[in-house]
Design an enzyme around this catalytic site. Sequence first.
Site, PDB file in Angstrom:
ATOM      1  CB  CYS A   1      -9.817  -6.477  -7.021  1.00 44.85           C
ATOM      2  SG  CYS A   1      -8.318  -5.955  -7.882  1.00 44.85           S
TER       3      CYS A   1
ATOM      4  CD  GLU B   1      -4.998 -11.037  -5.742  1.00 51.39           C
ATOM      5  OE1 GLU B   1      -4.431 -10.037  -5.256  1.00 51.39           O
ATOM      6  OE2 GLU B   1      -6.140 -11.390  -5.416  1.00 51.39           O
TER       7      GLU B   1
ATOM      8  CD  GLU C   1      -2.964  -1.276   2.173  1.00 51.85           C
ATOM      9  OE1 GLU C   1      -2.842  -0.539   3.176  1.00 51.85           O
ATOM     10  OE2 GLU C   1      -3.921  -2.063   2.009  1.00 51.85           O
TER      11      GLU C   1
HETATM   12  N1  THU Z   1      -6.186  -6.659  -2.036  1.00 49.80           N
HETATM   13  C1  THU Z   1      -5.357  -7.584  -2.607  1.00 49.80           C
HETATM   14  O1  THU Z   1      -4.135  -7.510  -2.473  1.00 49.80           O
HETATM   15  N2  THU Z   1      -5.915  -8.590  -3.313  1.00 49.80           N
HETATM   16  C2  THU Z   1      -7.245  -8.832  -3.406  1.00 49.80           C
HETATM   17  O2  THU Z   1      -7.646  -9.815  -4.022  1.00 49.80           O
HETATM   18  C3  THU Z   1      -8.209  -7.893  -2.799  1.00 49.80           C
HETATM   19  C4  THU Z   1      -7.620  -6.671  -2.195  1.00 49.80           C
HETATM   20  C5  THU Z   1      -5.583  -5.599  -1.221  1.00 49.80           C
HETATM   21  C6  THU Z   1      -5.621  -4.223  -1.819  1.00 49.80           C
HETATM   22  C7  THU Z   1      -5.526  -3.367  -0.565  1.00 49.80           C
HETATM   23  O3  THU Z   1      -4.176  -3.238  -0.187  1.00 49.80           O
HETATM   24  C8  THU Z   1      -6.230  -4.181   0.495  1.00 49.80           C
HETATM   25  O4  THU Z   1      -6.268  -5.513   0.006  1.00 49.80           O
HETATM   26  C9  THU Z   1      -7.644  -3.715   0.811  1.00 49.80           C
HETATM   27  O5  THU Z   1      -8.386  -3.606  -0.355  1.00 49.80           O
END
Ligand code: THU
Length: 161
Positions: free
Chosen positions: A112, A75, A64
């Site tokens: 996502c 992913e 992040e």
């Molecule tokens: N996130 C992922 O890394 N992969 C997913 O499949 C869903 C969401 C992360 C993005 C963000 O850092 C956090 O999860 C919350 O959305």
Amino acid sequence: MKKVQQSFEYLQCDDLQFLAPEDAALLVHAQQSVIHAYAPYSKFRVAAIVKLDNGETVTGTNQENASYPVGICAERTALSAASSLYPGVGIEAIAVSYQNEQGESTVPISPCGICRQTLAEYEQRQHKPIRIILGGQTGPVWLINSVLDILPFSFSADSMK
Ligand code: THU
């Protein structure tokens, strides 16, 4: 005019002990790797492990940023790293696990929209599907045969021909 219905099949396993050993190992690797996430803002830690045709595995975690949209999902971190470290090597599978702020994680999460689109590009590039293994730290596991199953009407290079 006619109604068209589209459906897909996936496997649900009540517990990872019922998975093929290599799938179980990949998911356990993902479960253990959530600690490497950098998720100070959402506190939602995700890990993805890519298994390559040469037997190697590559780990990705969500990374992040204080400028929120800059963050990248686990992913895509894993797929980009795998493609950079092992260019041209096919991808067999990807396992994804997570842990929320409370440390809970009993149902699978699925990638996502942007990650689905990214997976679709890698499938298209290698002309073969990527198996998707989804599970929490405990609980059921979902096995999906191809990202196209969860990304109907996908846009790809073929769409531009
Ligand atoms: N996130 C992922 O890394 N992969 C997913 O499949 C869903 C969401 C992360 C993005 C963000 O850092 C956090 O999860 C919350 O959305």
